[in-house]
Design a protein around this motif. Structure first.
Motif, PDB file in Angstrom:
ATOM      1  N   ALA A   1       0.849  -1.190   0.000  1.00  0.00           N
ATOM      2  CA  ALA A   1       0.000   0.000   0.000  1.00  0.00           C
ATOM      3  C   ALA A   1       0.886   1.243   0.000  1.00  0.00           C
ATOM      4  CB  ALA A   1      -0.913  -0.001   1.217  1.00  0.00           C
ATOM      5  N   HIS A   2       0.280   2.390  -0.261  1.00  0.00           N
ATOM      6  CA  HIS A   2       1.076   3.615  -0.301  1.00  0.00           C
ATOM      7  C   HIS A   2       0.236   4.834   0.042  1.00  0.00           C
ATOM      8  CE1 HIS A   2      -0.762   3.608  -4.331  1.00  0.00           C
ATOM      9  NE2 HIS A   2      -0.675   4.929  -4.246  1.00  0.00           N
ATOM     10  N   VAL A   3       0.904   5.861   0.520  1.00  0.00           N
ATOM     11  CA  VAL A   3       0.288   7.161   0.805  1.00  0.00           C
ATOM     12  C   VAL A   3       1.139   8.234   0.142  1.00  0.00           C
ATOM     13  CG1 VAL A   3      -0.412   8.803   2.578  1.00  0.00           C
ATOM     14  CG2 VAL A   3      -0.600   6.343   3.030  1.00  0.00           C
ATOM     15  N   LYS A   4       0.517   9.103  -0.637  1.00  0.00           N
ATOM     16  CA  LYS A   4       1.231  10.173  -1.344  1.00  0.00           C
ATOM     17  C   LYS A   4       1.080  11.506  -0.615  1.00  0.00           C
ATOM     18  CE  LYS A   4      -0.977   9.705  -5.267  1.00  0.00           C
ATOM     19  NZ  LYS A   4      -1.319   9.890  -6.712  1.00  0.00           N
ATOM     20  N   ASP A   5       1.764  12.500  -1.152  1.00  0.00           N
ATOM     21  CA  ASP A   5       1.598  13.894  -0.734  1.00  0.00           C
ATOM     22  C   ASP A   5       1.894  14.104   0.752  1.00  0.00           C
ATOM     23  OD1 ASP A   5       0.808  14.586  -3.339  1.00  0.00           O
ATOM     24  OD2 ASP A   5      -1.259  13.998  -2.922  1.00  0.00           O
ATOM     25  N   LEU A   6       3.089  13.697   1.159  1.00  0.00           N
ATOM     26  CA  LEU A   6       3.554  13.906   2.518  1.00  0.00           C
ATOM     27  C   LEU A   6       4.742  14.857   2.531  1.00  0.00           C
ATOM     28  CD1 LEU A   6       3.559  10.184   3.756  1.00  0.00           C
ATOM     29  CD2 LEU A   6       1.758  11.896   4.121  1.00  0.00           C
ATOM     30  N   ILE A   7       4.952  15.521   3.657  1.00  0.00           N
ATOM     31  CA  ILE A   7       6.135  16.350   3.878  1.00  0.00           C
ATOM     32  C   ILE A   7       6.838  15.833   5.123  1.00  0.00           C
ATOM     33  CG2 ILE A   7       6.983  18.652   4.465  1.00  0.00           C
ATOM     34  CD1 ILE A   7       4.680  19.817   2.898  1.00  0.00           C
TER      35      ILE A   7
ATOM     36  N   LYS B   1       4.872   7.382   1.324  1.00  0.00           N
ATOM     37  CA  LYS B   1       5.104   6.259   2.236  1.00  0.00           C
ATOM     38  C   LYS B   1       4.653   4.972   1.553  1.00  0.00           C
ATOM     39  CE  LYS B   1       2.415   5.730   5.895  1.00  0.00           C
ATOM     40  NZ  LYS B   1       1.843   5.774   7.261  1.00  0.00           N
ATOM     41  N   VAL B   2       5.508   3.972   1.560  1.00  0.00           N
ATOM     42  CA  VAL B   2       5.173   2.660   1.007  1.00  0.00           C
ATOM     43  C   VAL B   2       5.133   1.673   2.159  1.00  0.00           C
ATOM     44  CG1 VAL B   2       5.857   0.826  -0.578  1.00  0.00           C
ATOM     45  CG2 VAL B   2       6.257   3.212  -1.195  1.00  0.00           C
ATOM     46  N   ALA B   3       4.103   0.856   2.206  1.00  0.00           N
ATOM     47  CA  ALA B   3       3.927  -0.102   3.298  1.00  0.00           C
ATOM     48  C   ALA B   3       3.827  -1.513   2.747  1.00  0.00           C
ATOM     49  CB  ALA B   3       2.672   0.231   4.097  1.00  0.00           C
ATOM     50  N   ILE B   4       4.560  -2.417   3.362  1.00  0.00           N
ATOM     51  CA  ILE B   4       4.475  -3.846   3.046  1.00  0.00           C
ATOM     52  C   ILE B   4       3.655  -4.485   4.158  1.00  0.00           C
ATOM     53  CG2 ILE B   4       5.795  -5.989   2.798  1.00  0.00           C
ATOM     54  CD1 ILE B   4       7.420  -2.628   2.155  1.00  0.00           C
ATOM     55  N   VAL B   5       2.520  -5.080   3.818  1.00  0.00           N
ATOM     56  CA  VAL B   5       1.570  -5.571   4.814  1.00  0.00           C
ATOM     57  C   VAL B   5       1.393  -7.080   4.671  1.00  0.00           C
ATOM     58  CG1 VAL B   5      -0.800  -5.399   5.689  1.00  0.00           C
ATOM     59  CG2 VAL B   5       0.347  -3.363   4.773  1.00  0.00           C
ATOM     60  N   GLY B   6       1.414  -7.779   5.799  1.00  0.00           N
ATOM     61  CA  GLY B   6       1.143  -9.214   5.754  1.00  0.00           C
ATOM     62  C   GLY B   6       1.231  -9.837   7.125  1.00  0.00           C
ATOM     63  N   ALA B   7       0.237 -10.654   7.479  1.00  0.00           N
ATOM     64  CA  ALA B   7       0.264 -11.342   8.764  1.00  0.00           C
ATOM     65  C   ALA B   7       1.468 -12.264   8.867  1.00  0.00           C
ATOM     66  CB  ALA B   7      -1.038 -12.139   8.950  1.00  0.00           C
TER      67      ALA B   7
END
Length: 397
Positions: A264-270, A336-342
């Motif tokens: 997952a990812h989130v854009k537009d951060l400072i 922000k890039v997130a690697i997600v997994g149980a």
């Protein structure tokens, strides 16, 4: 009485074609003997006349002179219009249906305008209408405070409304309808090789939603988890027998050896680096909180603090730093890039793979963090597509 909750987002009610597709899912549920609570979002997305962002733009957005109560009064209109329009379509098609505002539906909230907390669902009125109707259409995203004022419950609030109603009525299932077929291993607009997930745990989908996967609001997942009600993420535009992604608490249904579930990812951060001692940091953080500015990726040191904020909070944050006489540095256009997994929990070498993959592609990273099921990396926005594709190839091919 068997109850099913169906939530239709803005793109699912944006025009006659979309609403007709949504109506078919309602008709199918009724034909299977369910009483259906339909929760609708405002029509369309930014640029469409009654979308939430379009309404906000009418009063100059974040620079509006309206106070929070007045702003909620405006923003609640989008869902109210959508409720009336969709109820009209259902009735025109021969279904017995009634439309209700959040207040009418018994959604009682705090008076924290713009981000109100649902305190109680009064089920009496919906139960009353179910005596003579198969479908109750409820305006999502809105409720009423103890003082009788209209409130809104934050972005993603229609998902939250659906989850609270599902919990209050102990629904058989909550179906979240969107314009995608379900949860994917990554955003298909960035990663062409992203593939569909049949089943995910509540924790995995909640973490992916927190980290930018926009198919469902994480608060809704947490509510469904606590109530023990299964969720499905489905496409409005697929046939009624295509059930999408199942979100469940039954861990035995998840592939035990799946290390990573998705990217997952989130854009537009400072990213800000605040040069301040711990006492100054405390004062600045309190001021940021009072201004409604949420911090992420926080690392604290004795003489500095590093954290990220959403880009639209840049000016307000800098004003606070200046007011507290704190020097700062900023890095613009971060993602922000997130690697997600149980399956990440307790497995050594995952971070090493991430670092190796990014280094191989020449992608610098500025902060990292991790939890039991998620690892985060902060990068330049210009490298987002390359980073997501690289990590998807490493972990999910």
């Amino acid at each position: 009485m068997k109850i099913l909750v169906q939530k239709f987002g803005g793109t699912s009610v944006k025009d006659e074609e979309s609403r007709t597709a949504a109506k078919k899912h309602v008709e199918h549920a009724v034909s299977e003997g369910y009483k259906v609570i339909v929760v609708v979002s405002a029509i369309g997305r930014k640029g469409d006349p009654y979308a939430t962002d379009s309404l906000l733009d009418m009063v100059e957005g974040y620079h509006s002179f309206l106070d929070p109560r007045e702003k909620d009064m405006l923003l609640s209109v989008g869902e109210t219009i959508s409720t009336a329009v969709f109820t009209h379509l259902l009735k025109k098609s021969g279904l017995s249906a009634v439309g209700l505002t959040g207040q009418d539906a018994g959604v009682l909230t705090s008076d924290d305008y713009g981000n109100a907390k649902v305190k109680e669902i009064n089920t009496d009125l919906i139960n009353h209408y179910f005596k003579t109707n198969d479908v109750v259409v409820v305006a999502g995203f809105q409720g009423v405070s103890e003082n009788g004022h209209i409130t809104t419950i934050g972005r993603g609030g229609s998902d939250t409304t659906a989850a609270f109603l599902g919990a209050a009525f102990q629904a058989a299932r909550i179906d979240i309808f969107t314009d995608v077929s379900g949860l994917m291993t990554a955003d298909p607009r960035l990663v062409e090789s992203a593939h569909f997930l049949d089943t995910v745990s509540y924790y995995e989908v909640s973490n992916m939603a927190h980290e930018g996967a926009k198919v469902i609001d994480p608060r809704a997942v947490e509510i469904a988890l606590q109530a023990g009600i299964p969720l499905r993420i489905r496409s409005t535009y697929q046939p009624v027998d295509v059930l999408g992604t199942l979100v469940t608490h039954v861990e035995s249904q998840i592939e035990h050896y799946r290390l990573v579930t998705g990217i997952a990812h989130v854009k537009d951060l400072i990213q800000f680096t605040l040069h301040a001692d711990n006492q100054q940091q405390e004062k600045v953080f309190s001021a940021l909180a009072s201004a409604g500015i949420s911090l992420d990726f926080i690392n604290l040191f004795t003489d500095s603090a590093v954290f990220t904020v959403k880009a639209h909070h840049e000016a307000a944050a800098k004003e606070i730093f200046t007011a507290h006489q704190c020097d700062f540095d900023e890095r613009l256009d971060c993602s922000k890039v997130a690697i997600v997994g149980a399956g990440i929990t307790g497995v050594p070498g995952v971070m090493a793979k991430i670092v190796s993959a990014l280094n191989l592609e020449g992608i610098p990273f500025y902060q990292t963090s991790d939890s039991y099921t998620t690892i985060w990396v902060l990068i330049d926005g210009k490298n987002l597509k390359k980073a997501v594709n690289t990590l998807h190839t490493v972990f999910l091919h």
